[in-house]
Design a protein around this motif. Structure first.
Motif, PDB file in Angstrom:
ATOM      1  N   THR A   1      39.639  30.497  11.893  1.00  0.00           N
ATOM      2  CA  THR A   1      38.421  30.531  11.949  1.00  0.00           C
ATOM      3  C   THR A   1      38.110  29.487  13.129  1.00  0.00           C
ATOM      4  N   VAL A   2      37.077  29.842  14.094  1.00  0.00           N
ATOM      5  CA  VAL A   2      36.588  28.923  15.052  1.00  0.00           C
ATOM      6  C   VAL A   2      35.057  28.890  15.043  1.00  0.00           C
ATOM      7  N   THR A   3      34.560  27.672  15.359  1.00  0.00           N
ATOM      8  CA  THR A   3      32.977  27.541  15.382  1.00  0.00           C
ATOM      9  C   THR A   3      32.831  27.176  16.675  1.00  0.00           C
ATOM     10  N   LEU A   4      31.914  27.695  17.402  1.00  0.00           N
ATOM     11  CA  LEU A   4      31.273  27.304  18.836  1.00  0.00           C
ATOM     12  C   LEU A   4      30.078  26.808  18.593  1.00  0.00           C
ATOM     13  N   SER A   5      29.784  25.531  19.234  1.00  0.00           N
ATOM     14  CA  SER A   5      28.507  24.803  19.190  1.00  0.00           C
ATOM     15  C   SER A   5      27.444  25.043  19.945  1.00  0.00           C
ATOM     16  N   CYS A   6      26.042  24.939  19.678  1.00  0.00           N
ATOM     17  CA  CYS A   6      25.253  25.242  20.600  1.00  0.00           C
ATOM     18  C   CYS A   6      23.875  24.435  19.890  1.00  0.00           C
ATOM     19  N   THR A   7      23.125  23.630  21.084  1.00  0.00           N
ATOM     20  CA  THR A   7      21.971  23.075  20.784  1.00  0.00           C
ATOM     21  C   THR A   7      20.717  23.512  21.845  1.00  0.00           C
TER      22      THR A   7
END
Lengths: 116, 116
Positions: free
Chosen positions: B18-24
């Protein structure tokens, strides 16, 4: 049905030449967008067409760039007197309803422009 | 003006992880949409998932889900059971729900590599 199509797929030109990039949106889509994707960068919004209305050209990078949309369908992006910094992938997108719940933008495969 | 920031230029994980990509993002608008687009080497931008800002429930699409934190202006993408075909550039984007005249604002992207 068919998706958004763009032509040519690749274009190599010499500095100072004019180029025309074409976009065929999905049939029935009233909104059409042009974006520029420079190497290693995200997409930069250039211009938006809604139906046959005159577009807001303020997002175009310089006065060498122009765009038109004929009959509310096909669009062409023209770059005059190309410069090396114009080298990029130019992406076109269309959407059914730009402001409502169905505002998904469908993208074409892009035109890779290389200015030598 | 809106800004979108993706702080991870590249990520690499093993298949099935599982991988999580960040965005703000930063905006003063209250009604807007957020998107994750996938761009494989073919250049074709594909919508992965969409979130409407007025909805508190996080959007999900099969193996893809988001963690939308409106107050923190954060919009991360989680990919479960990652597959080799998930290898691509992933772009986070912001769009105003009041109309498409400003196009979508994109982050610079995260290059996701799924290792066999």
């Amino acid at each position: 049905g068919a998706g958004v199509s763009q032509s040519p797929s690749n274009k190599v030109t010499e500095k100072g030449k004019d180029v025309e990039l074409r976009c065929d949106p999905i049939s029935g889509h009233t909104a059409l967008y042009w974006y520029r994707q420079s190497l290693g960068q995200g997409l930069e919004f250039l211009i938006y067409f809604q139906g046959n209305s005159a577009p807001d050209k303020s997002g175009l990078p310089s006065d060498r760039f122009s765009a038109e949309r004929t009959g509310g369908s096909v669009s062409t992006l023209t770059i005059q007197r190309t410069q090396q910094e114009d080298s990029a992938v130019y992406l076109c997108a269309s959407s059914l309803d730009p402001g409502g719940p169905y505002n998904e933008q469908f993208f074409g495969p892009g035109t890779r422009l290389t200015v030598l | 003006a809106q800004t979108v920031t993706q702080s991870q230029p590249e990520m690499s994980v093993q298949e099935a992880e599982t991988v999580t990509l960040s965005c703000t993002y930063d905006t003063s608008e209250s009604n807007y949409y957020l998107f994750w687009y996938k761009q494989p080497p073919s250049r074709q931008m594909i919508l992965v998932i969409r979130q409407e800002a007025y909805k508190q429930q996080n959007a999900t699409e099969n193996r893809f889900s988001v963690n939308f934190q409106k107050a923190a202006k954060s919009f991360s993408l989680k990919i479960s059971d990652s597959q080799l075909g998930d290898t691509a550039m992933y772009f986070c984007a912001w769009g105003w729900s009041g109309g498409g005249a400003d196009g979508l604002t994109f982050g610079k992207g995260t290059h996701l590599i799924i290792q066999p």
